[in-house]
Write a protein that holds these residues in place. Structure first.
Motif, PDB file in Angstrom:
ATOM      1  N   ALA A 420       0.844  -1.066   0.051  1.00 45.88           N
ATOM      2  CA  ALA A 420       0.076  -0.090   0.034  1.00 45.88           C
ATOM      3  C   ALA A 420       0.935   1.165  -0.025  1.00 45.88           C
ATOM      4  CB  ALA A 420      -0.795  -0.097   1.164  1.00 45.88           C
ATOM      5  N   HIS A 469      -1.640  -6.248  15.154  1.00 43.30           N
ATOM      6  CA  HIS A 469      -2.722  -5.031  15.048  1.00 43.30           C
ATOM      7  C   HIS A 469      -3.901  -5.932  14.632  1.00 43.30           C
ATOM      8  CE1 HIS A 469      -2.779  -4.748  10.693  1.00 43.30           C
ATOM      9  NE2 HIS A 469      -1.365  -5.040  10.716  1.00 43.30           N
TER      10      HIS A 469
ATOM     11  N   LEU B   4     -18.717  -4.389  16.604  1.00 48.51           N
ATOM     12  CA  LEU B   4     -18.026  -3.201  16.414  1.00 48.51           C
ATOM     13  C   LEU B   4     -18.750  -2.054  16.315  1.00 48.51           C
ATOM     14  CD1 LEU B   4     -15.129  -4.397  13.897  1.00 48.51           C
ATOM     15  CD2 LEU B   4     -14.723  -3.392  16.281  1.00 48.51           C
ATOM     16  N   ARG B   6     -19.529   1.763  14.639  1.00 52.73           N
ATOM     17  CA  ARG B   6     -19.137   2.339  13.498  1.00 52.73           C
ATOM     18  C   ARG B   6     -17.744   2.889  13.664  1.00 52.73           C
ATOM     19  NH1 ARG B   6     -18.269   7.264  11.703  1.00 52.73           N
ATOM     20  NH2 ARG B   6     -18.113   7.598   9.564  1.00 52.73           N
ATOM     21  N   PHE B   9     -15.079   0.192  13.876  1.00 57.61           N
ATOM     22  CA  PHE B   9     -14.760  -0.331  12.725  1.00 57.61           C
ATOM     23  C   PHE B   9     -13.918   0.480  11.780  1.00 57.61           C
ATOM     24  CE2 PHE B   9     -15.448  -2.796   8.961  1.00 57.61           C
ATOM     25  CZ  PHE B   9     -15.938  -1.943   8.119  1.00 57.61           C
ATOM     26  N   MET B  10     -14.251   1.865  11.783  1.00 58.74           N
ATOM     27  CA  MET B  10     -13.478   2.575  10.997  1.00 58.74           C
ATOM     28  C   MET B  10     -11.891   2.993  11.422  1.00 58.74           C
ATOM     29  SD  MET B  10     -14.915   3.141   8.413  1.00 58.74           S
ATOM     30  CE  MET B  10     -13.511   4.126   7.683  1.00 58.74           C
ATOM     31  N   PHE B  12     -10.085   0.612  13.013  1.00 56.02           N
ATOM     32  CA  PHE B  12      -9.324  -0.591  12.737  1.00 56.02           C
ATOM     33  C   PHE B  12      -8.940  -0.563  11.343  1.00 56.02           C
ATOM     34  CE2 PHE B  12     -12.946  -3.878  12.520  1.00 56.02           C
ATOM     35  CZ  PHE B  12     -12.328  -4.386  11.331  1.00 56.02           C
ATOM     36  N   THR B  13     -10.142  -0.448  10.450  1.00 55.36           N
ATOM     37  CA  THR B  13      -9.639  -0.598   9.113  1.00 55.36           C
ATOM     38  C   THR B  13      -8.698   0.500   8.622  1.00 55.36           C
ATOM     39  OG1 THR B  13     -11.620   0.714   8.624  1.00 55.36           O
ATOM     40  CG2 THR B  13     -11.757  -1.802   8.124  1.00 55.36           C
ATOM     41  N   SER B  16      -5.250  -0.516   9.777  1.00 57.97           N
ATOM     42  CA  SER B  16      -4.776  -1.501   9.034  1.00 57.97           C
ATOM     43  C   SER B  16      -4.393  -1.016   7.748  1.00 57.97           C
ATOM     44  CB  SER B  16      -5.707  -2.746   8.848  1.00 57.97           C
ATOM     45  OG  SER B  16      -6.493  -2.546   7.769  1.00 57.97           O
ATOM     46  N   VAL B  17      -4.883  -0.219   7.241  1.00 62.20           N
ATOM     47  CA  VAL B  17      -4.382   0.277   5.958  1.00 62.20           C
ATOM     48  C   VAL B  17      -3.046   1.191   6.038  1.00 62.20           C
ATOM     49  CG1 VAL B  17      -4.886   1.759   3.953  1.00 62.20           C
ATOM     50  CG2 VAL B  17      -6.763   0.266   4.655  1.00 62.20           C
ATOM     51  N   ALA B  19      -1.243   1.313   8.551  1.00 69.65           N
ATOM     52  CA  ALA B  19       0.025   0.588   9.029  1.00 69.65           C
ATOM     53  C   ALA B  19       0.748   0.057   7.926  1.00 69.65           C
ATOM     54  CB  ALA B  19      -0.387  -0.393  10.165  1.00 69.65           C
ATOM     55  N   SER B  20       0.112  -0.865   7.102  1.00 68.28           N
ATOM     56  CA  SER B  20       0.859  -1.395   6.133  1.00 68.28           C
ATOM     57  C   SER B  20       1.532  -0.406   5.127  1.00 68.28           C
ATOM     58  CB  SER B  20      -0.254  -2.423   5.198  1.00 68.28           C
ATOM     59  OG  SER B  20      -1.040  -1.730   4.702  1.00 68.28           O
ATOM     60  N   ALA B  21       0.763   0.742   4.958  1.00 69.26           N
ATOM     61  CA  ALA B  21       1.289   1.652   3.991  1.00 69.26           C
ATOM     62  C   ALA B  21       2.757   2.193   4.439  1.00 69.26           C
ATOM     63  CB  ALA B  21       0.414   3.067   3.858  1.00 69.26           C
ATOM     64  N   GLN B  24       5.444  -0.309   4.287  1.00 70.60           N
ATOM     65  CA  GLN B  24       5.876  -0.587   3.231  1.00 70.60           C
ATOM     66  C   GLN B  24       6.500   0.531   2.599  1.00 70.60           C
ATOM     67  OE1 GLN B  24       6.009  -3.400   1.734  1.00 70.60           O
ATOM     68  NE2 GLN B  24       4.562  -4.694   2.802  1.00 70.60           N
ATOM     69  N   LYS B  25       6.227   1.697   2.910  1.00 70.97           N
ATOM     70  CA  LYS B  25       6.890   2.791   2.582  1.00 70.97           C
ATOM     71  C   LYS B  25       8.208   2.783   3.010  1.00 70.97           C
ATOM     72  CE  LYS B  25       3.623   6.193   2.671  1.00 70.97           C
ATOM     73  NZ  LYS B  25       3.022   7.174   2.990  1.00 70.97           N
ATOM     74  N   ASN B  68       0.488  12.331   2.341  1.00 67.75           N
ATOM     75  CA  ASN B  68      -0.326  11.236   1.808  1.00 67.75           C
ATOM     76  C   ASN B  68      -0.953  11.628   0.268  1.00 67.75           C
ATOM     77  OD1 ASN B  68      -1.032  10.002   4.221  1.00 67.75           O
ATOM     78  ND2 ASN B  68      -2.671  11.290   4.902  1.00 67.75           N
ATOM     79  N   GLU B 171      -8.347 -10.745  -2.208  1.00 71.48           N
ATOM     80  CA  GLU B 171      -9.506 -10.405  -1.966  1.00 71.48           C
ATOM     81  C   GLU B 171     -10.633 -11.246  -2.954  1.00 71.48           C
ATOM     82  OE1 GLU B 171      -9.222  -5.623  -1.523  1.00 71.48           O
ATOM     83  OE2 GLU B 171      -8.544  -6.186  -3.500  1.00 71.48           O
TER      84      GLU B 171
END
Lengths: 826, 193
Positions: A420, A469, B4, B6, B9-10, B12-13, B16-17, B19-21, B24-25, B68, B171
């Motif tokens: 990502a 996480h 969860l 709302r 839910f928001m 953690f999603t 997760s996005v 954190a991986s960004a 990887q960056k 960003n 996915e």
């Protein structure tokens, strides 16, 4: 890929983009590479620079044709006509590779003497309708159940002679009569392709979107087998697939008839796991059990048939293809709810009235997208009043490729990972996160159920949280797809571990297809070592290719009977006296078995282990199967008695034949049988209409342009691409333009039995009037990716295209239907 | 799994996005010290990696990110297929991320309605899951009779699913698994057409 798999054992682009430079001739038929796969064209041009001849066969003189050495026009939907002439030319001059076809194809196998082909129909045809009875599409078998082999290729019973007979009437003149391709052009294409080896063939939707799509590609398979081009660097059949991850989504079985990894979907004709193993063969059944272990973990046991009944069984009587049937059933009010993830059927479906009318019958439609599309907004269709549509639509905002980590598989089977790079805008999230979350919520709703039907949901493995996480980690999913040795808990290294293991002791969500992509060594989809020691474009350490990191499928075919490269400049694998080594990973054959052994000489993974010039119905028997009484349901002894690999055959014949498109301007010049006799009857008489040449004299064909991609859901929202390609057009010949008094830019109305659309004309030399059966045939060409959403609009040509489809794949005949064209707007 | 809200839910999603960004960056980030004298718009940007999201050739893309913001997409020079080159679609990819037309929040179009209205993630997921259960339970076929034999089929008749050749392997794998577990057998996507 329903034509390559019955021919070779599995279906995918056989070589790679970077391998095309090794070809001495390239035939592009059914693919406009320069326009639709621009960076693949780089490697076509590289081959040409090195001396290869480029042949382009297409109804239009397209961007690829512009740089071709030979361009040959063809009437849409009639390719088998000229390809049949190439086969006849090979036979007449004995240009086939005799050693190769004897060793690696079923050329010598004796065919059942009751097999016949008369006036366009194969034996087993039922005039009352229904599928062919295929019991004559078989071999003569010995007592051991193995096919009897003829002593010589001249034996009239053998496959090669049946093939010769099948194409004996396809002369160059007959090819011209069928296709409109001038006789000297047919001859030149045949000579050039046959005399320059290795040669490769590129195709795409230009070949598949026909009522004879599978049989057309079977022609490619037959030609490449006869010439010994399969398994060679610079050879093979390169299916250039259309979408960024369509190879991956096919591998993942987003389809009705298969499970991820190409194992057949259970059907109601196979009530127990024993029945399934018997029908699909032990090789595939072991993969399916590995999948069930991945999906149901410890809850998949021999006692519950490894959860075989948790998976729905499709109806064996219904079409295995589902695309057009889903829209038919929508119109018949068969569904209350639908999910559409990242797809825009309100532009891409033929006979579009089926779509918006059908979707209007739903209670709830869930769409996941990155932009608002015609599908999400079908209730804004210009022909309807939103008040009349009671469907609730939930539109979920999705993250795009750079906003999520994961892998995609390119056309050449390269499983490429990416991180990502940027966060998604607003509250948009990856599609995978949505699916994960919906299933979690569904599991909660069923938490207290004790109904056996709900075990499929409650027992489903669904834990993909990485340590540290919350939320889903896609690498955990990739590991499940790769698979584990369940005794050690370690990731599997190769798919062959599944074949060797006791069923139930290994897991793999893809039945081993991608195994090796992520191992204890690391995630190979992220490898970025582009070195290429052989200079053949293999790049063995660039990401990972399935299967087993093999870059050229069937590469055991590249060596002679001593295991040495047939072409030293294109050496892929070879036998060094004790094992197979080389520049690529050996495919199919056993690594430690010599070239003169059955295991070490196997090139293809079909039931016979041979390339299928004639696709017989066949079951590879188990050696020395004992007489056993099996326990019902699942008995592990089934693996001792069931066939190893089964070949169910192809719906419309063991060999191809020329049939006219469903809507055609001429009578079939070959047979009384006009079109594909196995067409599935259409369900909606008032929508799925068919027209004839009297009212609709021209041939309509559709395609894409570089700047507007597929349905346009993304590109019509991209200003810099809209500046390049701001509107749609209908290409017509100068002859037709003159006849109708139409100039470029004039609106014209294109009509078929399904309706009318208005598009601006583009008068062009690129489309020429064809001479077919003594008649002048006009072809009209229209790009299809237009609609009423996005920044630029245009009428969708799919409003008028035909939903009649290939009987094997369900792929509709977008490429050839009958139309009329008149000056002026609708 | 605990239900969860709302908000969570928001959280953690998004986490997760993001954190991986970030992870990887870091792996890909390089200091771009070219062109110090005449700084380009890419000067000082972090470099990440992407795969083209149009045709199936699978070209590599060098993705330049500042904060960003995605500021440029160019061909990845080391990729064996495209060797730094891109077609006009590949070059346009940054617009796909940056576009103001992107969907940013869940929306609902109510029965008979003529506009999109906002809906929270939590409410959307809840509505979808409940409808799945309702339609599945109502339209479920446990067994069928085949030539006098009762065969367990466990099919959900009232739901169809389409998609997708446009999403990642992981996915679409989950989508297949999800559909099959629900009993959906009317399931296909772009590959069929």
């Amino acid at each position: 890929m329903a034509s390559l798999a019955p021919s070779f054992g599995s279906g995918a682009m056989t070589n790679s983009f970077t391998d095309m430079k090794n070809a001495n001739v390239i035939l592009i038929g059914g693919n406009n590479t320069a326009e639709c796969h621009p960076l693949a064209m780089r490697w076509v041009l590289e081959a040409q620079k090195r001396g290869a001849k480029l042949i382009v066969v297409d109804p239009r003189f397209n961007r690829t044709a512009k740089v071709a050495d030979i361009y040959a026009p063809v009437r849409p939907g009639t390719d088998i006509g000229y390809l049949g002439a190439i086969v006849k030319y090979i036979f007449d001059n004995k240009f086939y590779d005799e050693e190769y076809i004897k060793a690696h194809t079923n050329a010598l196998y004796k065919v059942n003497p009751t097999f016949a082909f008369n006036d366009g129909l194969f034996s087993g045809y039922n005039p009352q309708g229904g599928p062919y009875k295929k019991d004559s599409w078989t071999y003569q078998l010995g007592l051991d159940g193995l096919p009897l082999k003829a002593d010589a290729l001249t034996d009239p019973d053998c496959v090669l002679m049946k093939l010769k007979e099948q194409f004996k009437d396809y002369t160059f003149e007959k090819a011209y009569e069928i296709t409109g391709m001038p006789v000297d052009k047919v001859k030149l294409v045949a000579e050039t392709f046959v005399k320059n080896r290795p040669g490769t063939i590129l195709y795409a939707l230009g070949m598949t979107q026909k009522s004879v799509g599978v049989q057309g590609i079977r022609m490619y398979a037959i030609i490449q087998l006869l010439l010994g081009n399969m398994g060679m660097a610079g050879g093979g059949i390169n299916a250039n697939r259309g979408e960024p991850n369509v190879q991956g989504s096919t591998d993942m079985a987003a389809l009705a008839h298969i499970l991820p990894g190409y194992m057949p979907m259970p059907s109601d004709a196979l009530p127990t796991l024993n029945d399934y193993v018997k029908a699909v063969g032990t090789a595939k059944a072991k993969k399916t059990i590995a999948l069930l272990k991945a999906w149901y973990g410890d809850k998949a046991t021999p006692e519950n048939e490894f959860g075989y009944h948790h998976i729905p069984k499709r109806s064996a009587k219904e079409s295995a293809a589902k695309y057009v049937p889903i829209f038919e059933k929508l119109n018949q009010k068969a569904f209350e709810m639908g999910f559409i993830f990242a797809q825009n059927p309100a532009v891409s479906t033929p006979n579009l009235d089926m779509v918006w009318r059908g979707l209007s019958n739903l209670d709830l439609l869930v769409v996941a997208e990155i932009f608002e599309t015609e599908t999400a907004s079908f209730w804004q269709h210009p022909d309807v009043n939103p008040k009349d549509i009671q469907t609730e639509v939930i539109l979920l905002p999705a993250a795009m490729a750079f906003e999520k980590a994961g892998t995609m598989t390119n056309s050449a089977r390269w499983v490429q990972g990416k991180p990502a790079a940027v966060p998604a805008p607003g509250e948009a999230i990856p599609d995978g996160d949505m699916i994960y979350e919906i299933m979690n919520r569904v599991k909660e709703l069923y938490a207290n159920s004790s109904d056996p039907k709900d075990k499929a949901i409650l027992d489903l493995t669904w834990h993909y949280e990485a340590p540290g996480h919350e939320g889903i980690d896609m690498e955990m999913v990739l590991k499940e797809m790769n698979g584990y040795d369940l005794a050690t808990g370690k990731l599997l290294d190769t798919g062959s571990q599944i074949a060797k293991a006791e069923p139930g002791t290994v897991s793999s969500g893809l039945g081993g297809l991608y195994t090796g992509v992520i191992t204890e060594e690391g995630n190979h989809s992220l490898r970025h070592d582009n070195s290429d020691p052989s200079s053949l474009g293999i790049h063995p350490k660039w990401t990972f290719a399935w299967p087993n990191n093999t870059r050229v499928l069937w590469n055991r075919g590249s060596v002679d009977k001593n295991g040495q490269p047939r072409d030293k400049d294109r050496a892929l694998v070879w036998w060094n006296g004790t094992s197979w080594v080389g520049n690529d990973i050996l495919d199919v054959a056993a690594k430690d078995k010599g070239p003169d052994t059955p295991e070490g000489s196997k090139v293809f993974s079909t039931g016979e282990g041979k390339g299928a010039l004639f696709r017989a119905v066949y079951k590879q028997p188990q050696k020395d199967a004992p007489e056993l009484t099996l326990n019902p349901g699942y008995d592990p002894n089934i693996f001792k008695v069931a066939p190893v690999i089964t070949e169910p055959g192809i719906a419309d014949g063991p060999m191809p034949a020329h049939y006219e498109p469903i809507e055609s301007p001429v009578q079939n010049p070959m047979f009384k049988q006009q079109s594909n006799p196995m067409m599935r009857p259409l369900e909606l008489q008032e929508i799925q209409k068919s027209g004839d040449a009297k009212d609709f004299p021209y041939v309509l064909t559709t395609y894409m342009v570089t700047e507007q991609f597929l349905s346009g859901g993304v590109t019509r929202n991209t200003p810099q691409l809209n500046e390049l390609m701001p509107s749609n057009f209908a290409e017509i010949s100068t002859t037709l333009a003159k006849k109708l008094g139409v100039k470029s830019g004039d609106p014209v109305t294109i009509s078929t039995a399904r309706g009318k659309v208005t598009i601006d004309a583009m008068v062009t030399e690129r489309i020429q009037t064809l001479k077919v059966d003594g008649k002048d045939i006009e072809v009209i060409g229209v790009p299809w990716g237009w609609g009423y959403k996005g920044l630029v609009h245009g009428e969708s040509i799919n409003k008028v295209t035909n939903s009649a489809a290939d009987p094997n794949t369900g792929t509709p005949e977008y490429k050839a239907c009958s139309c009329n064209l008149t000056k002026g707007g609708n | 799994m605990p239900k969860l809200s709302r908000r969570s839910f928001m959280k953690f999603t998004a986490a997760s996005v993001a954190a991986s960004a970030l992870a990887q960056k870091r792996a890909y980030a390089k200091t771009d010290d070219n062109n110090k004298a005449f700084p380009l718009m890419t000067a000082g940007a972090a470099t990440s990696y992407g795969i083209c999201h149009f045709c199936s050739v699978g070209c590599g893309i060098e993705v330049k990110v500042k904060g960003n913001e995605l500021i440029s997409t160019e061909g990845f020079i080391d990729h064996p297929i495209n060797q730094g080159a891109l077609c006009p679609k590949g070059r346009s990819l940054k617009e796909m991320h940056n576009s103001e037309l992107r969907l940013t929040h869940p929306l609902v179009r109510k029965p008979g309605g003529n506009k999109w209205e906002p809906i929270s993630w939590d409410e959307a997921i809840d509505k979808i899951a409940k409808k799945v259960k309702d339609v599945r339970d109502k339209s479920f076929t446990k067994t069928v009779d085949v030539n006098g034999n009762t065969v367990t089929v466990n099919r959900t008749e009232g739901i169809f699913s389409l998609g997708s050749a446009e999403i990642d392997n992981e996915e679409v794998y989950l989508y297949t698994k999800f559909n099959r577990a629900l009993g959906v057998h009317h399931y296909t996507h772009q590959a069929e057409v």
